[in-house]
Design a protein around this motif. Sequence first.
Motif, PDB file in Angstrom:
ATOM      1  N   ALA A  37      35.020  69.604  55.227  1.00 31.81           N
ATOM      2  CA  ALA A  37      34.442  70.898  54.826  1.00 31.81           C
ATOM      3  C   ALA A  37      35.086  71.322  53.512  1.00 31.81           C
ATOM      4  CB  ALA A  37      34.636  71.922  55.937  1.00 31.81           C
ATOM      5  N   ARG A  61      30.321  72.563  42.311  1.00 32.30           N
ATOM      6  CA  ARG A  61      30.361  73.192  43.635  1.00 32.30           C
ATOM      7  C   ARG A  61      29.719  74.571  43.546  1.00 32.30           C
ATOM      8  NH1 ARG A  61      35.651  73.361  47.344  1.00 32.30           N
ATOM      9  NH2 ARG A  61      35.033  71.189  47.440  1.00 32.30           N
ATOM     10  N   ASN A  73      38.080  67.858  49.601  1.00 33.50           N
ATOM     11  CA  ASN A  73      38.998  67.872  48.461  1.00 33.50           C
ATOM     12  C   ASN A  73      40.122  68.863  48.722  1.00 33.50           C
ATOM     13  OD1 ASN A  73      38.027  66.061  46.344  1.00 33.50           O
ATOM     14  ND2 ASN A  73      36.175  67.330  46.381  1.00 33.50           N
ATOM     15  N   THR A 117      30.585  58.298  49.628  1.00 33.22           N
ATOM     16  CA  THR A 117      31.840  58.978  49.979  1.00 33.22           C
ATOM     17  C   THR A 117      32.166  58.718  51.447  1.00 33.22           C
ATOM     18  OG1 THR A 117      31.361  60.700  48.371  1.00 33.22           O
ATOM     19  CG2 THR A 117      33.033  61.212  50.021  1.00 33.22           C
ATOM     20  N   ASP A 128      31.025  72.947  62.818  1.00 36.09           N
ATOM     21  CA  ASP A 128      30.501  73.375  61.514  1.00 36.09           C
ATOM     22  C   ASP A 128      30.152  74.861  61.640  1.00 36.09           C
ATOM     23  OD1 ASP A 128      29.012  71.705  58.932  1.00 36.09           O
ATOM     24  OD2 ASP A 128      28.555  73.825  59.216  1.00 36.09           O
TER      25      ASP A 128
HETATM   26  P1  NAD Z   1      28.290  70.087  52.223  1.00 34.89           P
HETATM   27  O1  NAD Z   1      28.169  71.414  51.599  1.00 34.89           O
HETATM   28  O2  NAD Z   1      27.088  69.239  52.367  1.00 34.89           O
HETATM   29  O3  NAD Z   1      28.944  70.235  53.683  1.00 34.89           O
HETATM   30  C1  NAD Z   1      30.044  71.029  53.954  1.00 34.89           C
HETATM   31  C2  NAD Z   1      29.869  71.514  55.391  1.00 34.89           C
HETATM   32  O4  NAD Z   1      31.077  72.142  55.806  1.00 34.89           O
HETATM   33  C3  NAD Z   1      28.761  72.556  55.531  1.00 34.89           C
HETATM   34  O5  NAD Z   1      27.874  72.140  56.559  1.00 34.89           O
HETATM   35  C4  NAD Z   1      29.502  73.840  55.911  1.00 34.89           C
HETATM   36  O6  NAD Z   1      28.771  74.657  56.781  1.00 34.89           O
HETATM   37  C5  NAD Z   1      30.728  73.271  56.583  1.00 34.89           C
HETATM   38  N1  NAD Z   1      31.879  74.170  56.603  1.00 34.89           N
HETATM   39  C6  NAD Z   1      32.372  74.945  55.617  1.00 34.89           C
HETATM   40  N2  NAD Z   1      33.474  75.596  56.018  1.00 34.89           N
HETATM   41  C7  NAD Z   1      33.681  75.203  57.307  1.00 34.89           C
HETATM   42  C8  NAD Z   1      34.660  75.509  58.281  1.00 34.89           C
HETATM   43  N3  NAD Z   1      35.661  76.348  58.043  1.00 34.89           N
HETATM   44  N4  NAD Z   1      34.580  74.912  59.495  1.00 34.89           N
HETATM   45  C9  NAD Z   1      33.589  74.053  59.770  1.00 34.89           C
HETATM   46  N5  NAD Z   1      32.614  73.724  58.883  1.00 34.89           N
HETATM   47  C10 NAD Z   1      32.663  74.297  57.680  1.00 34.89           C
HETATM   48  O7  NAD Z   1      29.460  69.317  51.420  1.00 34.89           O
HETATM   49  P2  NAD Z   1      29.734  67.771  51.351  1.00 34.89           P
HETATM   50  O8  NAD Z   1      29.069  67.212  50.161  1.00 34.89           O
HETATM   51  O9  NAD Z   1      29.500  67.148  52.688  1.00 34.89           O
HETATM   52  O10 NAD Z   1      31.303  67.763  51.026  1.00 34.89           O
HETATM   53  C11 NAD Z   1      32.252  68.014  52.052  1.00 34.89           C
HETATM   54  C12 NAD Z   1      33.655  67.952  51.449  1.00 34.89           C
HETATM   55  O11 NAD Z   1      33.889  66.657  50.874  1.00 34.89           O
HETATM   56  C13 NAD Z   1      33.895  68.947  50.299  1.00 34.89           C
HETATM   57  O12 NAD Z   1      35.243  69.350  50.302  1.00 34.89           O
HETATM   58  C14 NAD Z   1      33.628  68.119  49.067  1.00 34.89           C
HETATM   59  O13 NAD Z   1      34.270  68.617  47.921  1.00 34.89           O
HETATM   60  C15 NAD Z   1      34.204  66.795  49.491  1.00 34.89           C
HETATM   61  N6  NAD Z   1      33.652  65.664  48.760  1.00 34.89           N
HETATM   62  C16 NAD Z   1      32.316  65.434  48.786  1.00 34.89           C
HETATM   63  C17 NAD Z   1      31.808  64.345  48.080  1.00 34.89           C
HETATM   64  C18 NAD Z   1      30.337  64.018  48.125  1.00 34.89           C
HETATM   65  O14 NAD Z   1      29.976  62.892  47.761  1.00 34.89           O
HETATM   66  N7  NAD Z   1      29.481  64.927  48.561  1.00 34.89           N
HETATM   67  C19 NAD Z   1      32.660  63.521  47.364  1.00 34.89           C
HETATM   68  C20 NAD Z   1      34.029  63.775  47.374  1.00 34.89           C
HETATM   69  C21 NAD Z   1      34.517  64.862  48.085  1.00 34.89           C
END
Ligand code: NAD
Length: 349
Positions: A232, A40, A255, A144, A197
């Motif tokens: 997020a 991350r 997560n 995911t 977002d």
């Molecule tokens: P990403 O960085 O692509 O997207 C996260 C989004 O959340 C961003 O667009 C950001 O601007 C937005 N954001 C952050 N804080 C915010 C808030 N307070 N309100 C609204 N929007 C907000 O990340 P991702 O890969 O899409 O992952 C999202 C979540 O899922 C994370 O917690 C990540 O750990 C979890 N996750 C992701 C995967 C994966 O395959 N990418 C797998 C398991 C878990």
Amino acid sequence: MDAFAEDHEQMTVRQDSNTGLKAIIAIHSTRLGPAAGGCRRWRYPDTASAVTDALRLSKSMTYKNALAGLPFGGGKSVILADAQPITEAQLEVLGEWIEALHGRYVVAEDVGMRVADMHVVRRRTRYVSGLGLNGIGGDPSPKTALGVYRGIEVAVRHRLGRNDLGGLTVAIQGLGNVGFQLAKRLHRAGAQLRVADLNSKQVARVVEQFKATPVAVDDILFQDVDVVAPCALGAIVNKTSVEHIKAPIIAGSANNQLSTASVGVRLRERGVLYAPDYVINAGGVISVAHEYLGGEDPSWVGQRIDAIGSLLSEIFVTAEREKSATQAIAERMAEAVLNAPVPSLEIVA
Ligand code: NAD
């Protein structure tokens, strides 16, 4: 968080003066295999917050991998971002640090990291996945999102007694890699979307493509909808916010959605069905693990993602029978896997 209270095997905080890279690699457990978990990159207020995040996330990875039946332990790396984009030199240093762990930790993408970044990390280490070489694996986010979608279907069946998502309203917090893919699937299934977002471009894209209704970032969790899908960051359901959730279901990819275990108990008391994050969001690591183990059969990934639904269903039924929080049931099941005799390495087709 006290690292020793959580029984982490190892944590490294490193800084490279040449490139300015500052990162933490946390290995919670290698009992079931190498500690697998994404990297991350985030702007943390200070190093202590980054350490806490790495510790929490790596422990969740242990539970996630155990419950998904993967021959991997749990780990996570966290990069302390600054205002500049990450450089290739920094990614190479990260690769060197991972290589120095001799395979105890395997990295892939998480928030703030892309497939292209993993290709640069690979110049310095072989302990990396999510590369998509030969068309296998790659970006874990669509997998995911598929798992989360399956989980929402199961939660809706269990809590609302409905077999389809058509006409339901879902509020999605975070429209990044996973949130966008989830929005696409839900829109196709006929769900009405409310979205938020921090990045207005992400919102505009989903509003335009999937006819979603934009909502203020501070209000998205408290919408009067059928499902809230946090996609997020973590700890968004805390002892204050839990009292204002109106939706009967919380099911999303983020997560560590609950700030503490007691929040899970409070959700149950308030009649909110919570899909434990490390169960519902395992689709990505299933894909990453398949790729890392040299698998070539996409149906292996598909079957395991479908199994997320069955596992969630079991958790929901058990929690109801025992009048317990779903998170507590999931944790107990994960501990049972971890305390069982270690299975031999699975052969991937
Ligand atoms: P990403 O960085 O692509 O997207 C996260 C989004 O959340 C961003 O667009 C950001 O601007 C937005 N954001 C952050 N804080 C915010 C808030 N307070 N309100 C609204 N929007 C907000 O990340 P991702 O890969 O899409 O992952 C999202 C979540 O899922 C994370 O917690 C990540 O750990 C979890 N996750 C992701 C995967 C994966 O395959 N990418 C797998 C398991 C878990």
